[in-house]
Scaffold this motif. Structure first.
Motif, PDB file in Angstrom:
ATOM      1  N   ASP A   1       0.740  -1.160   0.053  1.00  0.00           N
ATOM      2  CA  ASP A   1      -0.040   0.043  -0.175  1.00  0.00           C
ATOM      3  C   ASP A   1       0.867   1.346  -0.131  1.00  0.00           C
ATOM      4  O   ASP A   1       0.534   2.353  -0.388  1.00  0.00           O
ATOM      5  N   ASP A   2       2.087   0.997   0.472  1.00  0.00           N
ATOM      6  CA  ASP A   2       2.997   2.371   0.648  1.00  0.00           C
ATOM      7  C   ASP A   2       3.908   2.384  -0.797  1.00  0.00           C
ATOM      8  O   ASP A   2       4.680   1.552  -0.782  1.00  0.00           O
ATOM      9  N   LEU A   3       3.600   2.865  -1.774  1.00  0.00           N
ATOM     10  CA  LEU A   3       4.378   2.952  -3.085  1.00  0.00           C
ATOM     11  C   LEU A   3       4.311   4.025  -3.724  1.00  0.00           C
ATOM     12  O   LEU A   3       3.332   5.289  -3.344  1.00  0.00           O
TER      13      LEU A   3
ATOM     14  N   SER B   1      -5.271  -5.097  -5.678  1.00  0.00           N
ATOM     15  CA  SER B   1      -5.587  -5.051  -4.340  1.00  0.00           C
ATOM     16  C   SER B   1      -4.023  -4.434  -3.530  1.00  0.00           C
ATOM     17  O   SER B   1      -3.019  -4.927  -3.628  1.00  0.00           O
ATOM     18  N   TYR B   2      -4.500  -3.494  -2.507  1.00  0.00           N
ATOM     19  CA  TYR B   2      -3.402  -3.068  -1.570  1.00  0.00           C
ATOM     20  C   TYR B   2      -3.375  -3.620  -0.322  1.00  0.00           C
ATOM     21  O   TYR B   2      -4.517  -3.981   0.237  1.00  0.00           O
ATOM     22  N   VAL B   3      -2.240  -4.049   0.157  1.00  0.00           N
ATOM     23  CA  VAL B   3      -2.025  -4.729   1.402  1.00  0.00           C
ATOM     24  C   VAL B   3      -1.104  -3.981   2.245  1.00  0.00           C
ATOM     25  O   VAL B   3      -0.077  -3.305   1.471  1.00  0.00           O
ATOM     26  N   SER B   4      -1.160  -4.023   3.455  1.00  0.00           N
ATOM     27  CA  SER B   4       0.013  -3.202   4.243  1.00  0.00           C
ATOM     28  C   SER B   4       1.295  -4.020   4.029  1.00  0.00           C
ATOM     29  O   SER B   4       1.517  -5.052   3.970  1.00  0.00           O
ATOM     30  N   ALA B   5       2.147  -3.028   3.750  1.00  0.00           N
ATOM     31  CA  ALA B   5       3.514  -3.097   3.105  1.00  0.00           C
ATOM     32  C   ALA B   5       4.254  -4.654   3.923  1.00  0.00           C
ATOM     33  O   ALA B   5       4.794  -5.416   3.503  1.00  0.00           O
ATOM     34  N   ALA B   6       4.208  -4.393   5.136  1.00  0.00           N
ATOM     35  CA  ALA B   6       5.038  -5.198   6.210  1.00  0.00           C
ATOM     36  C   ALA B   6       4.337  -6.420   6.699  1.00  0.00           C
ATOM     37  O   ALA B   6       4.883  -7.263   7.456  1.00  0.00           O
ATOM     38  N   SER B   7       2.981  -6.710   6.355  1.00  0.00           N
ATOM     39  CA  SER B   7       2.192  -7.643   6.843  1.00  0.00           C
ATOM     40  C   SER B   7       2.181  -8.929   5.734  1.00  0.00           C
ATOM     41  O   SER B   7       1.509  -8.714   4.850  1.00  0.00           O
ATOM     42  N   THR B   8       3.246  -9.691   5.797  1.00  0.00           N
ATOM     43  CA  THR B   8       3.419 -10.987   4.963  1.00  0.00           C
ATOM     44  C   THR B   8       2.070 -11.710   4.848  1.00  0.00           C
ATOM     45  O   THR B   8       1.765 -12.064   3.696  1.00  0.00           O
ATOM     46  N   LYS B   9       1.301 -11.850   5.932  1.00  0.00           N
ATOM     47  CA  LYS B   9       0.255 -12.780   5.788  1.00  0.00           C
ATOM     48  C   LYS B   9      -0.900 -12.132   4.845  1.00  0.00           C
ATOM     49  O   LYS B   9      -1.621 -12.822   4.397  1.00  0.00           O
ATOM     50  N   ASP B  10      -0.837 -10.960   4.857  1.00  0.00           N
ATOM     51  CA  ASP B  10      -1.968 -10.166   4.055  1.00  0.00           C
ATOM     52  C   ASP B  10      -1.887 -10.342   2.535  1.00  0.00           C
ATOM     53  O   ASP B  10      -2.897 -10.464   1.974  1.00  0.00           O
TER      54      ASP B  10
ATOM     55  N   ARG C   1      -6.234  12.122  -1.216  1.00  0.00           N
ATOM     56  CA  ARG C   1      -5.963  12.695   0.095  1.00  0.00           C
ATOM     57  C   ARG C   1      -6.377  11.540   1.251  1.00  0.00           C
ATOM     58  O   ARG C   1      -5.577  11.213   2.137  1.00  0.00           O
ATOM     59  N   GLU C   2      -7.642  11.241   0.952  1.00  0.00           N
ATOM     60  CA  GLU C   2      -7.892  10.287   2.022  1.00  0.00           C
ATOM     61  C   GLU C   2      -7.166   8.993   2.016  1.00  0.00           C
ATOM     62  O   GLU C   2      -7.013   8.405   3.060  1.00  0.00           O
TER      63      GLU C   2
ATOM     64  N   ALA D   1      -4.917   7.849   5.164  1.00  0.00           N
ATOM     65  CA  ALA D   1      -4.944   6.296   5.749  1.00  0.00           C
ATOM     66  C   ALA D   1      -3.895   5.824   5.746  1.00  0.00           C
ATOM     67  O   ALA D   1      -3.581   4.608   6.825  1.00  0.00           O
ATOM     68  N   ARG D   2      -2.927   5.893   4.902  1.00  0.00           N
ATOM     69  CA  ARG D   2      -1.716   5.031   4.778  1.00  0.00           C
ATOM     70  C   ARG D   2      -0.634   5.805   5.822  1.00  0.00           C
ATOM     71  O   ARG D   2       0.575   5.180   5.735  1.00  0.00           O
ATOM     72  N   GLY D   3      -0.641   6.868   6.209  1.00  0.00           N
ATOM     73  CA  GLY D   3       0.279   7.561   7.043  1.00  0.00           C
ATOM     74  C   GLY D   3       1.039   8.630   6.520  1.00  0.00           C
ATOM     75  O   GLY D   3       1.996   9.204   7.162  1.00  0.00           O
ATOM     76  N   LEU D   4       0.782   8.967   5.010  1.00  0.00           N
ATOM     77  CA  LEU D   4       1.165  10.129   4.254  1.00  0.00           C
ATOM     78  C   LEU D   4       0.748  11.296   4.774  1.00  0.00           C
ATOM     79  O   LEU D   4      -0.176  11.656   3.952  1.00  0.00           O
ATOM     80  N   THR D   5       1.113  12.086   5.748  1.00  0.00           N
ATOM     81  CA  THR D   5       0.360  13.231   6.222  1.00  0.00           C
ATOM     82  C   THR D   5       1.077  14.497   5.379  1.00  0.00           C
ATOM     83  O   THR D   5       2.059  14.390   4.526  1.00  0.00           O
TER      84      THR D   5
END
Length: 378
Positions: A95-97, A117-126, A344-345, A349-353
């Protein structure tokens, strides 16, 4: 050959006709042929050029492969790899790209009913949870852009290959000096050669390196058919930059460590993103997967968007500009620049403020870089 030796010599033997040590710039669009099928390996410079061949061979060698292709930009390289997909295919991505990659996925591929589909970058199981019967690619950045999270390449590759899925890794932030994804199980490695590989902010380019010859041949066909190739002078400039890649990366990392430590102790800084800090959530993975922590540091500070503008205007040595990986320090505001194409949303949500800045730490004297940050944040 070891890495530094490859960077100087791989694909770059002295010119057989003159003995020239440096690869010549073959500034030609076409090549004389003696008759039907009578050529010396080159017919037309979109299809192949000796200067470009030297670059492709060198980058492939740095990633411990035989199969490399060079392109006119990093995004041209991405689009060529994405040509492996067809209508109805599905892809899983971290998701962070990079914002330009997100734009291709959502505004170009989606028109051909290719879904991501986007998944949390560091969550291997996702990643495994997101796989569908029609999933063909898993797309990774590690470290990610701009939050510098790490993805466990080896673990994701094992998951993907159980499902007959290709793994693509954008290795731009690490460069081949600090990370070699093919060795960890990836199938394709991408680079914006504009960045660390060239390293001098004077050329735009991209590259893709492959583990499998059949996949390489498929993308090579697209390279010629679509024509997004670098010219011979751009190829030559990139080759010249590669020769100092190892020494540059060592200095980038040393300076980045110094800057990250300074920022982590500064009262106005809320959060520092740098894998080399023990406080980074992926620090241990970085130590296992990489040979160094790189030259990129992102940080978030207390304040408003107006404060961001004041800080970047006050900088004197660090330049406020897009891009990264040059010998000079560059800082950018991802929310309005490199990642402005992400709504923006989704960004937030991904932490990019809005108060996040991404710093490409150059190879100037580290003390000068720190002093510049200090006066700008004061």
């Amino acid at each position: 050959m070891k890495f530094s030796t490859k960077a100087i010599h791989a694909g770059q033997e002295p010119d057989p006709s003159t003995g020239a040590i440096m690869t010549p710039i073959f500034q030609t669009s076409t090549y004389a042929q003696t008759g039907l099928g009578g050529h010396k390996g080159y017919e037309y410079s979109r299809s192949g050029n000796p200067t470009r061949t030297a670059l492709e061979d060198c980058i492939a060698a740095l990633e411990n492969s035989e199969y490399g292709l060079a392109f006119a930009s990093g995004l041209a390289a991405e689009q060529a790899v994405l040509s492996l997909l067809k209508t109805g295919d599905h892809m899983v991505a971290c998701d962070d790209l990079y914002g330009g990659t997100y734009r291709i996925f959502e505004r170009v591929l989606s028109r051909y009913q290719i879904e991501t589909s986007y998944v949390s970058a560091a969550s291997t199981k996702d990643y495994e949870k997101a796989i569908r019967p029609n999933t063909k690619l898993i797309w990774l950045e590690t470290p990610t852009n701009p939050l510098l999270r790490l993805v466990d390449i080896k673990a994701i590759a094992e998951i993907a290959h159980r499902h007959n899925i290709l793994v693509v890794v954008d290795n731009t932030f690490s460069s081949p000096y600090f990370q070699q994804p093919l060795e960890l199980g990836a199938d394709i490695v991408l680079h914006s050669t504009t960045k660390y590989i060239n390293g001098h902010s004077d050329v735009v380019g991209g590259a893709a390196v492959f583990k499998d010859k059949e996949v390489y041949e498929a993308v090579k066909f697209y390279q010629n058919a679509a024509g997004g190739v670098p010219g011979p002078f751009d190829s030559w400039l990139t080759l010249r930059g590669i020769k100092t890649l190892a020494v540059r990366m060592r200095q980038h990392e040393e300076n980045a460590h110094t800057v990250a430590r300074f920022l982590s102790e500064h009262p106005r800084i809320e959060k520092v993103y740098y894998p080399g800090l023990a406080s980074h959530p992926d620090h241990e993975l970085a130590k296992r997967q990489m040979k160094g922590f790189g030259g990129m540091v992102s940080f978030q500070f207390t304040g408003t968007l107006e404060d961001v503008d004041q800080v970047v205007r006050r900088l004197q040595i660090i330049t406020f500009a897009e891009s990264l990986g040059g010998v000079e320090s560059l800082i950018c505001h991802p929310a309005s620049m490199t990642h402005g194409s992400i709504p923006r949303e989704i960004r937030e949500a991904r932490g990019l403020t809005d108060t996040l800045l991404r710093l490409s730490v150059g190879i100037e004297d580290a003390e000068d870089i720190v002093r510049d940050l200090e006066q700008a944040l004061r």
